[in-house]
Every structure is written in structure tokens, then in C-alpha cells.
Design a protein around this motif. Structure first.
Motif, PDB file in Angstrom:
ATOM      1  N   ASP A   1       0.829  -1.210   0.000  1.00 38.83           N
ATOM      2  CA  ASP A   1       0.000   0.000   0.000  1.00 38.83           C
ATOM      3  C   ASP A   1       0.863   1.260   0.000  1.00 38.83           C
ATOM      4  O   ASP A   1       0.463   2.286  -0.540  1.00 38.83           O
ATOM      5  CB  ASP A   1      -0.928   0.031   1.217  1.00 38.83           C
ATOM      6  N   GLU A   2       2.032   1.172   0.599  1.00 40.03           N
ATOM      7  CA  GLU A   2       2.954   2.311   0.649  1.00 40.03           C
ATOM      8  C   GLU A   2       3.762   2.446  -0.643  1.00 40.03           C
ATOM      9  O   GLU A   2       4.574   3.356  -0.768  1.00 40.03           O
ATOM     10  CB  GLU A   2       3.924   2.147   1.829  1.00 40.03           C
ATOM     11  N   HIS A   3       3.569   1.528  -1.581  1.00 41.78           N
ATOM     12  CA  HIS A   3       4.317   1.512  -2.850  1.00 41.78           C
ATOM     13  C   HIS A   3       3.368   1.393  -4.037  1.00 41.78           C
ATOM     14  O   HIS A   3       3.511   0.521  -4.878  1.00 41.78           O
ATOM     15  CB  HIS A   3       5.332   0.366  -2.857  1.00 41.78           C
ATOM     16  N   GLN A   4       2.403   2.287  -4.100  1.00 40.77           N
ATOM     17  CA  GLN A   4       1.421   2.280  -5.186  1.00 40.77           C
ATOM     18  C   GLN A   4       1.948   2.965  -6.439  1.00 40.77           C
ATOM     19  O   GLN A   4       1.584   2.591  -7.545  1.00 40.77           O
ATOM     20  CB  GLN A   4       0.133   2.969  -4.723  1.00 40.77           C
ATOM     21  N   ASN A   5       2.787   3.973  -6.261  1.00 47.39           N
ATOM     22  CA  ASN A   5       3.305   4.739  -7.392  1.00 47.39           C
ATOM     23  C   ASN A   5       4.340   3.916  -8.161  1.00 47.39           C
ATOM     24  O   ASN A   5       5.274   3.371  -7.573  1.00 47.39           O
ATOM     25  CB  ASN A   5       3.918   6.045  -6.874  1.00 47.39           C
ATOM     26  N   ILE A   6       4.168   3.842  -9.468  1.00 48.30           N
ATOM     27  CA  ILE A   6       5.041   3.014 -10.302  1.00 48.30           C
ATOM     28  C   ILE A   6       6.482   3.545 -10.304  1.00 48.30           C
ATOM     29  O   ILE A   6       7.437   2.765 -10.282  1.00 48.30           O
ATOM     30  CB  ILE A   6       4.476   2.905 -11.738  1.00 48.30           C
ATOM     31  N   ALA A   7       6.664   4.865 -10.294  1.00 47.97           N
ATOM     32  CA  ALA A   7       8.019   5.428 -10.252  1.00 47.97           C
ATOM     33  C   ALA A   7       8.720   5.041  -8.953  1.00 47.97           C
ATOM     34  O   ALA A   7       9.913   4.721  -8.955  1.00 47.97           O
ATOM     35  CB  ALA A   7       7.974   6.952 -10.401  1.00 47.97           C
ATOM     36  N   CYS A   8       7.976   5.035  -7.865  1.00 47.00           N
ATOM     37  CA  CYS A   8       8.549   4.625  -6.573  1.00 47.00           C
ATOM     38  C   CYS A   8       8.966   3.158  -6.622  1.00 47.00           C
ATOM     39  O   CYS A   8      10.051   2.803  -6.172  1.00 47.00           O
ATOM     40  CB  CYS A   8       7.536   4.863  -5.458  1.00 47.00           C
ATOM     41  N   ARG A   9       8.128   2.318  -7.199  1.00 43.14           N
ATOM     42  CA  ARG A   9       8.468   0.893  -7.331  1.00 43.14           C
ATOM     43  C   ARG A   9       9.715   0.701  -8.186  1.00 43.14           C
ATOM     44  O   ARG A   9      10.582  -0.108  -7.866  1.00 43.14           O
ATOM     45  CB  ARG A   9       7.324   0.117  -7.972  1.00 43.14           C
ATOM     46  N   ARG A  10       9.778   1.442  -9.274  1.00 37.90           N
ATOM     47  CA  ARG A  10      10.950   1.331 -10.148  1.00 37.90           C
ATOM     48  C   ARG A  10      12.215   1.747  -9.424  1.00 37.90           C
ATOM     49  O   ARG A  10      13.265   1.111  -9.567  1.00 37.90           O
ATOM     50  CB  ARG A  10      10.751   2.180 -11.395  1.00 37.90           C
ATOM     51  N   LEU A  11      12.124   2.823  -8.653  1.00 37.07           N
ATOM     52  CA  LEU A  11      13.294   3.273  -7.894  1.00 37.07           C
ATOM     53  C   LEU A  11      13.683   2.247  -6.832  1.00 37.07           C
ATOM     54  O   LEU A  11      14.870   2.023  -6.590  1.00 37.07           O
ATOM     55  CB  LEU A  11      13.039   4.643  -7.269  1.00 37.07           C
ATOM     56  N   HIS A  12      12.705   1.622  -6.196  1.00 39.83           N
ATOM     57  CA  HIS A  12      13.010   0.567  -5.225  1.00 39.83           C
ATOM     58  C   HIS A  12      13.702  -0.610  -5.906  1.00 39.83           C
ATOM     59  O   HIS A  12      14.652  -1.178  -5.361  1.00 39.83           O
ATOM     60  CB  HIS A  12      11.728   0.077  -4.540  1.00 39.83           C
ATOM     61  N   PHE A  13      13.210  -0.973  -7.069  1.00 38.45           N
ATOM     62  CA  PHE A  13      13.819  -2.099  -7.796  1.00 38.45           C
ATOM     63  C   PHE A  13      15.263  -1.764  -8.168  1.00 38.45           C
ATOM     64  O   PHE A  13      16.165  -2.592  -7.996  1.00 38.45           O
ATOM     65  CB  PHE A  13      12.997  -2.429  -9.043  1.00 38.45           C
TER      66      PHE A  13
ATOM     67  N   HIS B   1       9.909   7.682  -2.333  1.00 39.42           N
ATOM     68  CA  HIS B   1       8.884   8.003  -1.340  1.00 39.42           C
ATOM     69  C   HIS B   1       8.635   9.499  -1.227  1.00 39.42           C
ATOM     70  O   HIS B   1       7.489   9.942  -1.218  1.00 39.42           O
ATOM     71  CB  HIS B   1       9.257   7.430   0.024  1.00 39.42           C
ATOM     72  N   PHE B   2       9.690  10.282  -1.114  1.00 38.34           N
ATOM     73  CA  PHE B   2       9.520  11.715  -0.867  1.00 38.34           C
ATOM     74  C   PHE B   2       8.995  12.471  -2.084  1.00 38.34           C
ATOM     75  O   PHE B   2       8.187  13.388  -1.938  1.00 38.34           O
ATOM     76  CB  PHE B   2      10.818  12.337  -0.379  1.00 38.34           C
ATOM     77  N   PHE B   3       9.410  12.098  -3.292  1.00 39.57           N
ATOM     78  CA  PHE B   3       9.039  12.867  -4.477  1.00 39.57           C
ATOM     79  C   PHE B   3       7.896  12.263  -5.298  1.00 39.57           C
ATOM     80  O   PHE B   3       7.192  12.988  -5.988  1.00 39.57           O
ATOM     81  CB  PHE B   3      10.262  13.075  -5.382  1.00 39.57           C
ATOM     82  N   PHE B   4       7.717  10.960  -5.245  1.00 36.19           N
ATOM     83  CA  PHE B   4       6.686  10.330  -6.070  1.00 36.19           C
ATOM     84  C   PHE B   4       5.528   9.798  -5.233  1.00 36.19           C
ATOM     85  O   PHE B   4       4.376  10.073  -5.517  1.00 36.19           O
ATOM     86  CB  PHE B   4       7.285   9.211  -6.930  1.00 36.19           C
ATOM     87  N   GLU B   5       5.832   9.014  -4.219  1.00 33.59           N
ATOM     88  CA  GLU B   5       4.790   8.420  -3.383  1.00 33.59           C
ATOM     89  C   GLU B   5       4.215   9.447  -2.404  1.00 33.59           C
ATOM     90  O   GLU B   5       3.087   9.318  -1.964  1.00 33.59           O
ATOM     91  CB  GLU B   5       5.374   7.223  -2.629  1.00 33.59           C
ATOM     92  N   LYS B   6       5.026  10.416  -2.030  1.00 31.58           N
ATOM     93  CA  LYS B   6       4.643  11.490  -1.085  1.00 31.58           C
ATOM     94  C   LYS B   6       4.267  10.924   0.292  1.00 31.58           C
ATOM     95  O   LYS B   6       3.283  11.327   0.908  1.00 31.58           O
ATOM     96  CB  LYS B   6       3.482  12.315  -1.636  1.00 31.58           C
TER      97      LYS B   6
END
Length: 134
Positions: free
Chosen positions: A41-53, A90-95
Motif C-alpha cells: 500500500d505504501e508503494h502504489q506509485n510506479i516510479a517509486c516501485r521502479r526506484l526501489h527495484f 517516497h519523498f518525491f513520487f509516493e509522497k
């Protein structure tokens, strides 16, 4: 409902055991799954997921290079790059604030579970509608 009674010899008690497949279905989530659901739920934004990967990949590459060279420096750099990618996500995409601030070990484990789910095709880095992990 078909049940068989078994006796527990150590406590001298009887325990019903179900023979029905319907009764064998687990209805409650385990604590690990509940946290992972929160983590996703804390990783809904696709850009955030890509950065995590990408960050997890940097961490694993740092680990591999550290093992190969016998130096801890690549591992430290890989971990730093990994967390930098995740926090930017998290800070810029997921907020939102990274879960690692409150739950560092569970978040670390969930991050690699998410990484594994992406590799297996259970989580998408293109569109959440393709997610199968839940």
C-alpha cells in the motif's frame, strides 16, 4: 462438516480435525502477510516501485562486488545507493514516509520480497492493474 477426533497423548485432550477442504482454507492473514500488504500500500506509485527495484539491484551488486573483492566499501556504496533511490521514490513520487523509518527490519525483508515479486511477474513496474501479489 466431517470431523475426526484425535487424542493428544501429552495433554490428554481431544482435538477436532476437519476433513473438509473448505475448512482447510486459511481465512486470516499471517502477521508477515499483513505487513507486506501494508508495505505494498505504501508503494502504489510506479516510479517509486521502479526506484526501489533499481535501489535493491544496486544493493545486490554492491554485495556481489564486496564478496568478489573482499572489501566492504562496495557493499556500503550499494546500500547507500539503494536507500537513496528508495527515499527519492517516497519523498518525491509516493509522497509518504518510508516504512523503514518505523519498521526497518520488516521493511528491508519486504523490499526484497517485492523485488522477488517483480522478478516473478507478480508485481508490475508498468501498471498496478497487472499486479498478482495480493
Amino acid at each position: 462438516m466431517n470431523q475426526t477426533i484425535t487424542k493428544d497423548a501429552t495433554q490428554n485432550t481431544e482435538t477436532p480435525i476437519s476433513n473438509s477442504k473448505k475448512d482447510m482454507v486459511k481465512t486470516e492473514n499471517s502477521p508477515k502477510q499483513a505487513f507486506y500488504d501494508f508495505y505494498l500500500d505504501e508503494h502504489q506509485n510506479i516510479a517509486c516501485r521502479r526506484l526501489h527495484f533499481a535501489g535493491s539491484s544496486f544493493g545486490l551488486l554492491g554485495l556481489a562486488k564486496s564478496v568478489k573483492t573482499g572489501s566492504a566499501k562496495p557493499l556500503v556504496k550499494g546500500i547507500a545507493a539503494g536507500y537513496a533511490c528508495a527515499w527519492v521514490g517516497h519523498f518525491f513520487f509516493e509522497k509518504n514516509k518510508p516504512a523503514s523509518f518505523k519498521f526497518p527490519l520488516k521493511s528491508f525483508a519486504s523490499d526484497f520480497r517485492m523485488y522477488n515479486d517483480v522478478l516473478r511477474g507478480n508485481l508490475s513496474l508498468r501498471d498496478r492493474k497487472f499486479d498478482k501479489a495480493r
